[in-house]
Design a protein around this motif. Structure first.
Motif, PDB file in Angstrom:
ATOM      1  N   ASN A 283       0.859  -1.183   0.000  1.00 52.71           N
ATOM      2  CA  ASN A 283       0.000   0.000   0.000  1.00 52.71           C
ATOM      3  C   ASN A 283       0.900   1.238   0.000  1.00 52.71           C
ATOM      4  O   ASN A 283       1.933   1.253   0.671  1.00 52.71           O
ATOM      5  N   VAL A 284       0.503   2.255  -0.743  1.00 50.34           N
ATOM      6  CA  VAL A 284       1.182   3.555  -0.662  1.00 50.34           C
ATOM      7  C   VAL A 284       0.079   4.589  -0.403  1.00 50.34           C
ATOM      8  O   VAL A 284      -0.348   5.309  -1.305  1.00 50.34           O
ATOM      9  N   PRO A 285      -0.398   4.656   0.831  1.00 53.73           N
ATOM     10  CA  PRO A 285      -1.568   5.477   1.152  1.00 53.73           C
ATOM     11  C   PRO A 285      -1.233   6.955   1.275  1.00 53.73           C
ATOM     12  O   PRO A 285      -0.059   7.340   1.213  1.00 53.73           O
ATOM     13  N   PRO A 286      -2.254   7.806   1.444  1.00 51.06           N
ATOM     14  CA  PRO A 286      -2.004   9.222   1.709  1.00 51.06           C
ATOM     15  C   PRO A 286      -1.140   9.367   2.958  1.00 51.06           C
ATOM     16  O   PRO A 286      -1.066   8.449   3.771  1.00 51.06           O
ATOM     17  N   PRO A 287      -0.421  10.522   3.089  1.00 51.19           N
ATOM     18  CA  PRO A 287      -0.738  11.814   2.474  1.00 51.19           C
ATOM     19  C   PRO A 287      -0.142  12.067   1.094  1.00 51.19           C
ATOM     20  O   PRO A 287      -0.406  13.105   0.506  1.00 51.19           O
ATOM     21  N   GLY A 288       0.669  11.186   0.544  1.00 51.81           N
ATOM     22  CA  GLY A 288       1.266  11.432  -0.758  1.00 51.81           C
ATOM     23  C   GLY A 288       0.221  11.552  -1.854  1.00 51.81           C
ATOM     24  O   GLY A 288      -0.780  10.826  -1.865  1.00 51.81           O
ATOM     25  N   LEU A 289       0.435  12.461  -2.804  1.00 51.88           N
ATOM     26  CA  LEU A 289      -0.496  12.677  -3.906  1.00 51.88           C
ATOM     27  C   LEU A 289      -0.049  11.986  -5.197  1.00 51.88           C
ATOM     28  O   LEU A 289      -0.884  11.585  -6.006  1.00 51.88           O
TER      29      LEU A 289
ATOM     30  N   GLY B 252      -7.332   2.926  -7.556  1.00 57.35           N
ATOM     31  CA  GLY B 252      -7.208   2.095  -6.363  1.00 57.35           C
ATOM     32  C   GLY B 252      -5.952   1.273  -6.259  1.00 57.35           C
ATOM     33  O   GLY B 252      -5.756   0.572  -5.263  1.00 57.35           O
ATOM     34  N   LEU B 253      -5.062   1.335  -7.248  1.00 63.19           N
ATOM     35  CA  LEU B 253      -3.879   0.482  -7.235  1.00 63.19           C
ATOM     36  C   LEU B 253      -2.859   0.891  -6.172  1.00 63.19           C
ATOM     37  O   LEU B 253      -1.958   0.112  -5.853  1.00 63.19           O
ATOM     38  N   ARG B 254      -3.007   2.089  -5.598  1.00 64.10           N
ATOM     39  CA  ARG B 254      -2.124   2.469  -4.505  1.00 64.10           C
ATOM     40  C   ARG B 254      -2.430   1.666  -3.249  1.00 64.10           C
ATOM     41  O   ARG B 254      -1.640   1.634  -2.316  1.00 64.10           O
ATOM     42  N   TYR B 255      -3.579   1.007  -3.206  1.00 63.90           N
ATOM     43  CA  TYR B 255      -3.968   0.156  -2.077  1.00 63.90           C
ATOM     44  C   TYR B 255      -3.886  -1.313  -2.485  1.00 63.90           C
ATOM     45  O   TYR B 255      -4.809  -2.100  -2.252  1.00 63.90           O
ATOM     46  N   HIS B 256      -2.770  -1.703  -3.089  1.00 66.00           N
ATOM     47  CA  HIS B 256      -2.688  -3.050  -3.661  1.00 66.00           C
ATOM     48  C   HIS B 256      -2.700  -4.141  -2.592  1.00 66.00           C
ATOM     49  O   HIS B 256      -3.296  -5.203  -2.788  1.00 66.00           O
TER      50      HIS B 256
END
Length: 369
Positions: free
Chosen positions: A293-299, A308-312
């Protein structure tokens, strides 16, 4: 450079999730996390058709509009700006192929046909190349093994495999034109070639050992219709360029933009997992910890890991949750389980940190061998 270690403890010298994934046979399932994931997200499983259609149509409109802008632009600088916008927008539009494999047929009426008409056929990535393939990646006893079409132990391979993995994607558009414009029609009259085309060149996979079987029934009919349309478009494209009807400059700009989307997707794939399993069955928790996962705060992840692929990693835990509900699912699980939980171990800060981590792993693997 941002750290590549989990958000829960950015000062660690090694990611605990990676250590656990490497010793997958020794990782018991965290039943508290699994139960929480199921119970806290029951109301998030319904897809919202309006979100899917608006997002996809906006991406397509911006993408093709920017592609036209890149072709028609007078200056190089403006052409590059348009090309960058086109790559990002068409990459987002293409990423919906992942959602198609998880959506029930009636969840978003007409979306499969609409996506194939607007994205799948024009970009020569019809949905059958992922349908019937991606679901194998989610099978518990297949994930991370030689039977997984979407897994390679990249972290345990030679350092040169990482740049090669990315560079191969740059040739993807040419390969697709050859596959649909040349090999498909030839395979109709050469049965042995047809078998090769079906087994080896009919899936968006990264495992070279994977061999696909032709589906049966409705899935087979769906495949053949889409393949016929894609072949007709590829042959038309070849003819337009060969006769000069489509200027070579415009064709090459379009080819470069599509190549850019595939390279970007390949880079995203490079950090979708830790790639540290070597043909061992893994528990659900081990599979989660081997994912990212690469969740927020990064944009920026919204650009390189869209839809949704940032939440793999979360997606592997909850494959039935639609992409637009994953941010809320992540917020709920993070709030309920806390920063010291197993759940937090799959959260990372950045693309660059993950790439550096993978490259270091390949050098470490070489030293160990």
């Amino acid at each position: 450079m941002a750290s590549s270690f989990p958000l829960s403890d950015p000062g660690r010298s090694a990611a605990p999730g990676a250590t656990l994934a490497r010793a997958s046979g020794q990782v018991p399932d965290d039943m508290a996390m699994i139960r929480a994931a199921a119970s806290l997200t029951r109301d998030l499983n319904a897809a919202k058709p309006g979100v899917y259609w608006i997002d996809m149509l906006a991406s397509v409109t911006i993408g093709y509009g920017a592609l036209a802008g890149a072709v028609l632009a007078d200056g190089v600088a403006m052409a590059l700006v348009f090309a960058l916008v086109a790559v990002l927008a068409l990459y987002r539009a293409g990423s919906f192929i992942h959602e198609l494999t998880h959506l029930r047929p009636d969840a978003v009426p007409g979306f499969n046909k609409g996506w194939n008409a607007l994205v799948g056929i024009p970009l020569l990535i019809p949905s059958f190349m992922y349908e019937g393939v991606h679901n194998l990646h989610h099978q518990r006893l297949r994930y991370g093994t030689v039977k997984d079409p979407e897994y390679l132990p990249l972290a345990l391979m030679k350092p040169w495999t990482v740049p090669l993995f990315v560079l191969v994607a740059a040739l993807g558009p040419i390969g697709l034109i050859v596959r649909y414009g040349v090999l498909s029609p030839l395979s109709l009259v050469i049965p042995p070639l047809r078998r090769i085309v079906v087994e080896r060149y009919s899936g968006l996979v990264i495992n070279p050992a994977f061999r696909r079987a032709m589906p049966e029934g409705e899935a087979r009919r769906h495949w053949l219709v889409l393949e016929t349309l894609a072949s007709a478009w590829a042959m038309t494209l070849i003819a337009l360029v060969a006769t000069g009807t489509l200027p070579l400059r415009a064709f090459l700009i379009g080819l470069a933009i599509v190549s850019g989307t595939m390279v970007l997707n390949q880079v995203r794939t490079l950090v979708a997992h830790l790639w540290e399993n070597e043909d061992e069955p893994m528990s659900v928790t081990a599979q989660y910890l081997d994912s990212v996962n690469v969740p927020p705060p990064g944009l920026l992840p919204e650009l390189w890991a869209p839809v949704g692929l940032r939440y793999h990693a979360l997606h592997h835990l909850l494959p039935g949750v639609p992409y637009h509900a994953l941010p809320e699912a992540h917020r709920r699980l993070s709030r309920e389980l806390g920063v010291e939980s197993t759940y937090s171990l799959a959260n990372y800060r950045s693309l660059s940190g993950l790439v550096v981590r993978l490259v270091k792993s390949t050098f470490g693997s070489r030293a160990a061998s």
